[in-house]
Design a protein around this motif. Structure first.
Motif, short mmCIF file in Angstrom:
data_model
loop_
_atom_site.label_atom_id
_atom_site.label_comp_id
_atom_site.label_asym_id
_atom_site.label_seq_id
_atom_site.Cartn_x
_atom_site.Cartn_y
_atom_site.Cartn_z
N ASN A 167 35.85 51.64 43.20
CA ASN A 167 35.90 50.35 43.89
C ASN A 167 37.03 49.52 43.31
O ASN A 167 37.65 49.89 42.30
N LYS A 168 37.30 48.38 43.95
CA LYS A 168 38.45 47.56 43.58
C LYS A 168 38.36 47.03 42.16
O LYS A 168 39.38 46.78 41.52
N LEU A 169 37.14 46.84 41.67
CA LEU A 169 36.97 46.25 40.35
C LEU A 169 36.98 47.29 39.24
O LEU A 169 37.11 46.95 38.06
N CYS B 165 48.90 56.80 44.95
CA CYS B 165 47.47 56.52 45.11
C CYS B 165 47.15 56.52 46.59
O CYS B 165 47.98 56.12 47.41
N SER C 157 43.89 55.42 49.24
CA SER C 157 42.61 54.73 49.28
C SER C 157 41.54 55.61 49.90
O SER C 157 41.84 56.57 50.62
N LYS D 149 38.99 56.01 41.49
CA LYS D 149 38.72 54.58 41.35
C LYS D 149 37.68 54.23 42.41
O LYS D 149 38.02 54.06 43.58
N SER E 36 36.16 56.66 47.51
CA SER E 36 36.90 56.30 46.30
C SER E 36 38.38 56.52 46.50
O SER E 36 38.79 57.46 47.18
N ALA E 37 39.17 55.68 45.87
CA ALA E 37 40.61 55.93 45.83
C ALA E 37 40.90 57.02 44.80
O ALA E 37 40.16 57.19 43.82
#
Length: 119
Positions: free
Chosen positions: A101-103, A50, A52, A99, A32-33
């Motif tokens: 995942n990207k979505l 942030c 990644s 976060k 996770s980011a």
């Protein structure tokens, strides 16, 4: 369930440095980011930095570029925010969030840690 705890805030003199920590549990940092955000009284929350999960790419807000550094130590499940050359405009409550995942949106917000820059 993801859980984050920030620490390391306090009173710092202008021009000084501080290191914030974000301890993660319930997930692995390579999946996770992690983002650092801050919110000053009367102002909107601002993205600070942030990192990644997969390749440790880093991103910084314009107001902190060149002064702040985000890093992580996976074996300690901790993300750090090294803050240098602090000024009073950096005074805020600092939060970390994950976060997955990207979505996804950033979530699992910590309780925050207060950083006050003052002489």
């Amino acid at each position: 369930q993801a859980h984050l705890v920030e620490s390391g805030g306090g009173l710092v003199q202008p021009g000084g440095s501080q290191i914030l920590s974000c301890a993660a549990s319930g997930f692995t940092l390579d999946s996770s980011a992690i983002g650092w955000f801050r919110q000053a009284p009367g102002k909107e929350r601002e993205g600070v930095a942030c990192i990644s999960g997969s390749d440790d790419s880093t991103f910084y807000g314009d107001s902190v570029k060149g002064r702040f550094t985000i890093s992580k130590l996976n074996v300690k499940d901790t993300v750090y925010l090294q803050m240098n050359n602090l000024n009073p405009e950096d005074t805020a409550v600092y939060y970390c969030a994950t976060k997955p995942n990207k979505l996804a949106a950033f979530g699992s917000w910590g309780q925050g840690t207060q950083v006050t820059v003052s002489s």
